[in-house]
Design a protein around this motif. Structure first.
Motif, PDB file in Angstrom:
ATOM      1  N   LYS A   1     -65.181  -4.176 -42.666  1.00 55.48           N
ATOM      2  CA  LYS A   1     -63.806  -3.710 -42.449  1.00 55.48           C
ATOM      3  C   LYS A   1     -62.918  -4.047 -43.641  1.00 55.48           C
ATOM      4  O   LYS A   1     -62.094  -3.232 -44.075  1.00 55.48           O
ATOM      5  CB  LYS A   1     -63.233  -4.315 -41.165  1.00 55.48           C
TER       6      LYS A   1
ATOM      7  N   LEU B   1     -67.485  -1.240 -35.491  1.00 54.45           N
ATOM      8  CA  LEU B   1     -67.399  -0.185 -36.486  1.00 54.45           C
ATOM      9  C   LEU B   1     -68.754   0.484 -36.699  1.00 54.45           C
ATOM     10  O   LEU B   1     -68.873   1.722 -36.685  1.00 54.45           O
ATOM     11  CB  LEU B   1     -66.880  -0.774 -37.800  1.00 54.45           C
TER      12      LEU B   1
ATOM     13  N   ASP C   1     -67.072  -5.699 -37.128  1.00 58.92           N
ATOM     14  CA  ASP C   1     -68.012  -4.886 -37.901  1.00 58.92           C
ATOM     15  C   ASP C   1     -69.055  -4.238 -36.992  1.00 58.92           C
ATOM     16  O   ASP C   1     -69.520  -3.120 -37.252  1.00 58.92           O
ATOM     17  CB  ASP C   1     -68.704  -5.733 -38.966  1.00 58.92           C
TER      18      ASP C   1
END
Length: 454
Positions: A13, A227, A224
């Protein structure tokens, strides 16, 4: 973090935000990670191939784009497990028997999605032959755990886990057929989510290990993981919602008869239970019933998966002896009718009903039963020894592949010997974001050390 310092150790990120804003070029980010790989990987053996020049060229293409706003992984270096097709490379699957495999003409769908999100593939990571084992080694040597080089990073996504834990990449793709994301995550102190069935494209081998396998990512943070999961699932980046009060079942019973968790892994569950209560949830002791037929079915499917993959090979003599034995047993299992879709469907239905019957939202259990085994040449030892090592330290993952339910592993501390400790949470279908949200609460209440730099 400001441009001018190394980007090694930054989260996905942080990197993508900086690249999108123009605070750092993707080429610099990738160059920093390639340099770290050159320093650390000779002792780790995490990578099969490093795509140095190709990765820098891909990073330049990211930098050349005028609008990066729609790239959630802009400039993020990623690693891909070697059984997942990367255009321009053979797909080795950890085996000398397929080292002469044809070069892939196109990316696997999950690699395509990673690249489509702006990620840069810096290399492919090592795995045990055909992804069959929970340790990672071959004739060229053993992949090692960054926390302690004398121990395995787990398997079969062991190279991916070692690469992330050492800071060589912030995020790595892996896949999980009987625990192959979650076991390495536990060994290496990472977040490892196995999505539920059909959420992320799999398309591995002949039949995705009879539907047991799933693709996912290994990361150092929950953010993360969210994501990476969103990208692989083909969704916009998800925003986690603070979960309402949950009722969470707690279990320590091993699915494998005769195997019990050691004191360190029991303490991890105790710690996690207390943190769940601190986060506002209720916990209740409850034990799933693992029928004997499930164990037989798991073994038969494991063996048969190897046999089906081997059907495409002309010469089995290049395979490791332990793999050849697995294949022989798989052929017997198929002839004997021990690989049964009805049995797998029955366990899935029973597992889904467990949550409603016991009135629990999630199920907490150990991630491992013992410390990660030594890093050694298991490929040179007997099939029986390999089976014993695998089943004694990592019995908790496989049932949830058969059930096709989402499950996540995340760190809760360290063992007395300094290796990571972790727990596993399992949920009903479509609970991936809930699992991640609860893991995020743990991360806030009990922050973990993200890397073991080598």
């Amino acid at each position: 973090m400001e441009y001018g310092t190394s980007w090694v150790g930054a989260t996905a990120k942080q990197i993508s935000r900086a690249v999108r804003r123009g605070d750092a070029p993707a080429t610099q980010v990738v160059a920093d990670h390639l340099e770290q790989i050159s320093i650390s990987d000779p002792s780790l053996h995490a990578f099969r191939v490093v795509r140095g020049g190709e990765a820098l060229s891909e990073a330049e293409k990211v930098d050349d784009q005028e609008d990066l706003a729609g790239l959630p992984l802009a400039g993020v270096p990623v690693a891909v497990k070697e059984n997942t097709a990367v255009a321009g490379l053979p797909t080795w699957s950890g085996s000398a028997a397929v080292r002469s495999a044809a070069v892939a003409e196109e990316d696997h769908e999950v690699v395509r999605r990673l690249r489509g999100a702006g990620a840069v593939v810096v290399g492919v990571t090592r795995m045990p032959e055909m992804g069959l084992w929970a340790t990672t080694d071959d004739e060229s040597g053993a992949t090692r755990n960054p926390w302690n080089l004398d121990h395995t990073p787990g398997g079969s996504s062991g190279g991916s886990a070692a690469a992330v834990a050492a800071g060589l990449v912030p995020i790595a793709q892996g896949n999980d057929g009987l625990g192959s994301i979650r076991i390495p995550a536990a060994c290496c102190g990472l977040v490892g989510l196995k999505p539920g069935r059909g959420v992320v494209p799999c398309r591995l081998g002949v039949n995705d290990w009879f539907g047991l396998a799933e693709n996912g990512v290994l990361t150092t943070t929950v953010a993360d993981s969210v994501l990476g999961f969103s990208v692989l699932a083909g969704r916009p980046p998800a925003k986690l919602v603070e979960p309402s009060k949950l009722r969470i079942g707690v279990s320590t019973r091993s699915p494998v008869v005769g195997i019990k968790p050691d004191e360190a892994n029991l303490s991890a569950v105790t710690t996690a239970s207390k943190l769940l209560v601190q986060a506002g949830h209720d916990t209740v002791a409850t034990e799933p019933r693992y029928p004997n037929a499930l164990g037989i079915g798991v073994l038969a499917t494991w063996f048969a998966s190897a046999a089906i993959e081997a059907d495409s090979l002309d010469d089995l003599s290049a395979l490791q002896p332990r793999t050849r034995r697995h294949i022989q047993l798989g052929r017997v299992a198929r002839r004997s009718g021990l690989v049964r879709q009805a049995q797998r469907d029955g366990w899935r239905e029973r597992s889904i009903n467990f949550f409603s019957d016991k009135s629990v939202d999630l199920l907490l259990m150990p991630a491992l039963a013992a410390a990660p085994p030594p890093a050694t040449s298991y490929s040179d030892t007997s099939w029986r020894d390999n089976m014993s090592v695998n089943m004694r330290y990592a019995p908790y993952a496989a049932p949830w592949n058969v059930a096709g339910l989402p499950a996540i592993v995340f760190p809760v501390g360290l063992r007395p010997d300094g290796l990571p400790l972790a727990v596993q949470l399992v949920g009903p279908p479509d609970s991936e974001l809930l699992l991640l949200a609860v893991a995020g609460q743990f991360e806030v209440l009990n922050p973990w050390q993200r890397h073991a730099f080598v």
